[in-house]
Scaffold this motif. Structure first.
Motif, PDB file in Angstrom:
ATOM      1  N   LYS A   1      51.000  42.985  40.005  1.00  0.00           N
ATOM      2  CA  LYS A   1      50.658  43.889  38.904  1.00  0.00           C
ATOM      3  C   LYS A   1      49.162  43.910  38.629  1.00  0.00           C
ATOM      4  O   LYS A   1      48.645  44.828  38.021  1.00  0.00           O
ATOM      5  N   GLU A   2      48.483  42.852  39.074  1.00  0.00           N
ATOM      6  CA  GLU A   2      47.025  42.713  38.870  1.00  0.00           C
ATOM      7  C   GLU A   2      46.354  44.067  39.042  1.00  0.00           C
ATOM      8  O   GLU A   2      46.373  44.645  40.117  1.00  0.00           O
ATOM      9  N   ASP A   3      45.774  44.576  37.998  1.00  0.00           N
ATOM     10  CA  ASP A   3      45.261  45.945  38.108  1.00  0.00           C
ATOM     11  C   ASP A   3      43.876  45.975  38.733  1.00  0.00           C
ATOM     12  O   ASP A   3      43.323  44.968  39.145  1.00  0.00           O
ATOM     13  N   GLY A   4      43.280  47.130  38.749  1.00  0.00           N
ATOM     14  CA  GLY A   4      42.012  47.303  39.438  1.00  0.00           C
ATOM     15  C   GLY A   4      42.305  47.827  40.818  1.00  0.00           C
ATOM     16  O   GLY A   4      43.023  47.224  41.577  1.00  0.00           O
ATOM     17  N   SER A   5      41.821  49.018  41.101  1.00  0.00           N
ATOM     18  CA  SER A   5      42.155  49.624  42.378  1.00  0.00           C
ATOM     19  C   SER A   5      41.132  49.214  43.426  1.00  0.00           C
ATOM     20  O   SER A   5      40.020  48.825  43.112  1.00  0.00           O
TER      21      SER A   5
ATOM     22  N   GLY B   1      46.374  38.361  44.142  1.00  0.00           N
ATOM     23  CA  GLY B   1      46.948  38.411  42.804  1.00  0.00           C
ATOM     24  C   GLY B   1      47.555  37.077  42.420  1.00  0.00           C
ATOM     25  O   GLY B   1      47.426  36.602  41.293  1.00  0.00           O
TER      26      GLY B   1
ATOM     27  N   LEU C   1      42.941  36.564  41.401  1.00  0.00           N
ATOM     28  CA  LEU C   1      41.711  37.313  41.650  1.00  0.00           C
ATOM     29  C   LEU C   1      41.987  38.801  41.491  1.00  0.00           C
ATOM     30  O   LEU C   1      43.040  39.273  41.902  1.00  0.00           O
ATOM     31  N   PRO C   2      41.063  39.548  40.893  1.00  0.00           N
ATOM     32  CA  PRO C   2      41.244  40.999  40.782  1.00  0.00           C
ATOM     33  C   PRO C   2      41.187  41.654  42.156  1.00  0.00           C
ATOM     34  O   PRO C   2      40.583  41.115  43.072  1.00  0.00           O
ATOM     35  N   LYS C   3      41.847  42.821  42.269  1.00  0.00           N
ATOM     36  CA  LYS C   3      41.929  43.457  43.575  1.00  0.00           C
ATOM     37  C   LYS C   3      40.582  43.902  44.099  1.00  0.00           C
ATOM     38  O   LYS C   3      40.392  44.024  45.300  1.00  0.00           O
ATOM     39  N   ASP C   4      39.621  44.169  43.192  1.00  0.00           N
ATOM     40  CA  ASP C   4      38.339  44.642  43.716  1.00  0.00           C
ATOM     41  C   ASP C   4      37.546  43.515  44.392  1.00  0.00           C
ATOM     42  O   ASP C   4      36.516  43.761  45.000  1.00  0.00           O
TER      43      ASP C   4
END
Lengths: 380, 262
Positions: A102-106, B126, B130-133
């Motif tokens: 679900k971790e957002d940020g594309s 995740g 860590l954030p996807k970026d």
């Protein structure tokens, strides 16, 4: 190891039975099994029952596939029901992976671009880098010279040990390779003279050819190029790895001057070493020529030396020697600056070491060309 | 429970400096074992010996019942894929992005396509918070804590059975360190991981370790539940667990436990 499988029963509102190892090892098999769900979207409704009791193993990748294909909402609803159909550990794993997905940020998608625009942009970027780089080099030379002048009349700040250590590494240790390579080139030049000049019966001019070329050009140039390959790379890698380990920053916060500590000893050492190596290169090259002349042209070494003494002016030697300090200076400046430009990674050390060697050799040849033009105009 | 790692009579020596002498150690399946010891007592050397990066002078090491050092290379590789190692400095490949770092073992060993491996890598990112970026960044552009997390994601890429952690919480802020502890616990419970952890973080030791092994005088002095270890009369152990930091961590943990009971 149990083969993973998925069976779908359509009684009542449907049930999905998961059996076997749902793990990374069976990734492709899992995807095949789950394709049923992709093909028949209508198989899953809000009431579809899920049976995980047949699962032998489940890992994070298995969870990811289950969640991706069945849908997070469905799982949330299923897990929210009071049930003992799933072990607590598996529940936790599913929830953890769900949270992870679900971790957002594309993820940024690469920008669309055309070949023409790209190549234009890259040419522009290269030129602006080139001009920025030239400015940096000039500024670095100025900085180093000002530090050098300040240090010179403060004997307490001379780094004697460091100076001699670098003198040994860059000068003494390079003697064999310089001597051997120039000896071979000297022999090659003499062979060249022998094959060409014999046709005109001008054998004796082989002596002039070898002497002029080595005193004026080949001696200093070959020594400088070998040093550019050998020492420039070492300097850049040394300073670069210090930089990537924050050692340069440590020098700075200790109130010390990195240029004074690292650049000046290297500069002074090479300013001493390269003229010596140049002298060795000249002598060794002429020796190589002399041996070939003796062997193939019957020019005895006495004859060779007397021609050398009578017909080759001493000023040719000085022109050659005069270039060495300039070569040494530019090699040290480029290699140290490239070292300081290293940032972080090991790859960066490699890139800058390559750049340092290429630029050093380039600049050595440019300076040599300038010298040639000046000497010709001056009649030296 | 069965020992998943057995170390017997291990002897390690560099030059004349003896690091380990007749060292015995058992790691049980499914436990979190913390290895503690003063600086220079060879905790990292022990870890490196177990995972096969350091050839010991003598002694036997069995992992999952197999002797790593004596296996033919294909079996050795298969066994190594059961191990995940988080190095102290992360040891991410600096020429690859974070996502590529995690995808590398998936591509090499499991034959996933690039797209699939990338998807899995994003999930692992995740998982470690860590954030996807961060996926497209190079290790040089990450902070110390993010490097640790990314390195953990790489260590978990193949869902290993044994996870080796070398100072996992060093350099993390207390909040991240606590999250890290929880993450390790969750993964351990869910995947049945065995965790071998070299650490100095007393909070971590109290929160997540099942047993603690103390290395001193070139061997494992004691390897037991933390309360029993802390009660050991050895002066170094006393100073370690009953110094000001040790007491604080202990109190925090017992407060937490009594809160949970009440």
């Amino acid at each position: 190891m149990a083969q993973p499988s998925l069976t779908v029963s359509t009684e009542r509102s449907g049930q999905l039975n998961f059996v076997g190892d749902w793990t990374l090892e069976h990734y492709h098999l899992l995807k095949q099994q789950l394709n049923i769900l992709v093909e028949h979207q209508n198989l899953i409704s809000a009431e579809t029952e899920i049976d995980l009791t047949g699962l032998t193993r489940l890992d994070t990748v298995g969870c990811q596939l289950l969640i991706d294909h069945i849908g997070e909402d469905h799982w949330q609803a299923w897990l929210a029901q009071p049930n003992d159909r799933i072990a607590e550990a598996r529940r936790q794993l599913l929830l953890t992976v769900m949270a992870a997905l679900k971790e957002d940020g594309s993820v940024a998608t690469p920008r669309q671009s055309s070949l023409l625009a790209d190549s234009l942009a890259s040419i522009g970027q290269k030129f602006s880098e080139l001009s920025a780089h030239s400015l940096q080099l000039i500024a670095f030379i100025g900085l180093s010279l000002s530090v050098l002048l300040r240090v010179l009349y403060q004997p307490k700040r001379w780094r004697i040990t460091s100076f001699f250590a670098h003198l040994e590494q860059t000068g003494f240790n390079a003697l064999p390779i310089v001597a051997l390579l120039t000896f071979l080139i000297g022999a090659v030049v003499a062979f060249l003279g022998a094959t060409l000049l014999t046709k005109f019966g001008a054998n004796i001019y082989t002596v002039h050819l070898v002497a002029f070329s080595f005193l004026r050009e080949f001696g200093p140039l070959l020594a400088a190029i070998i040093i550019a390959g050998r020492t420039a790379s070492a300097f850049t890698a040394q300073i670069g790895s210090m930089r990537s380990h924050e050692e340069i920053d440590a020098i700075r916060v200790l109130g010390l001057n990195a240029i004074e500590l690292l650049v000046i000893p290297r500069l002074l050492a090479l300013l001493v070493a390269l003229p010596i190596l140049t002298f060795v290169a000249m002598m060794s090259g002429i020796l190589g020529g002399m041996l070939v002349a003796q062997a193939t042209l019957d020019i005895s070494s006495t004859m060779f030396l007397s021609v050398l003494q009578q017909n080759v002016g001493l000023h040719h030697f000085w022109v050659g020697m005069a270039k060495a300090p300039f070569f040494a200076f530019i090699i040290v400046m480029i290699s140290c600056l490239e070292g300081f430009k290293v940032s972080g990674s090991a790859q960066s050390v490699g890139e800058h070491t390559t750049a340092s060697v290429v630029q050093s050799i380039f600049m050595v040849i440019v300076i040599d060309a300038i010298f040639a033009v000046v000497c010709m105009e001056m009649g030296w | 429970m069965n020992p998943i790692i057995e170390v017997r009579q291990l002897h390690n020596q560099f030059g004349r400096q003896v690091v380990h002498h007749q060292l015995d150690l058992d790691v049980l399946e499914g436990e979190v074992l913390s290895v503690v010891g003063g600086s220079g007592t060879g905790k990292s050397v022990l870890l490196r010996s177990i995972v096969g990066l350091n050839q010991p002078k003598s002694g036997k090491i069995r992992i999952l019942g197999q002797m790593l050092q004596q296996l033919p290379s294909s079996e050795r590789s298969a066994l190594e894929q059961q191990l995940g190692v988080l190095f102290q400095q992360g040891a991410l490949f600096s020429s690859l992005t974070v996502a590529e770092n995690i995808a590398l073992p998936l591509l090499e060993h499991r034959g996933l396509t690039r797209k699939e491996a990338h998807q899995v890598a994003l999930m692992k990112l995740g998982l470690v918070g860590l954030p996807k970026d961060a996926a497209q960044k190079f290790p040089a552009n990450l902070s110390g804590g993010m490097i640790k997390r990314a390195a953990l994601a790489r260590a978990l890429a193949l869902d290993p059975r044994i996870l080796f952690l070398d100072e996992p919480t060093a350099g993390l802020d207390p909040i991240s360190a606590a999250e890290f502890d929880q993450l390790i616990l969750t993964l351990r419970n869910a995947l049945g991981l065995t965790v071998f952890m070299v650490t100095h973080d007393l909070d971590t030791i109290y929160t997540i370790s099942d047993r603690v092994a103390v290395i001193s005088q070139q061997r494992v002095l004691v390897n037991d539940h933390i309360d029993l270890v802390a009660a050991n009369p050895d002066p170094w152990i006393q100073a370690y667990f009953h110094g000001p930091r040790g007491r604080a961590a202990q109190q925090a943990q017992s407060a937490l436990l009594s809160g949970a009971i009440a």
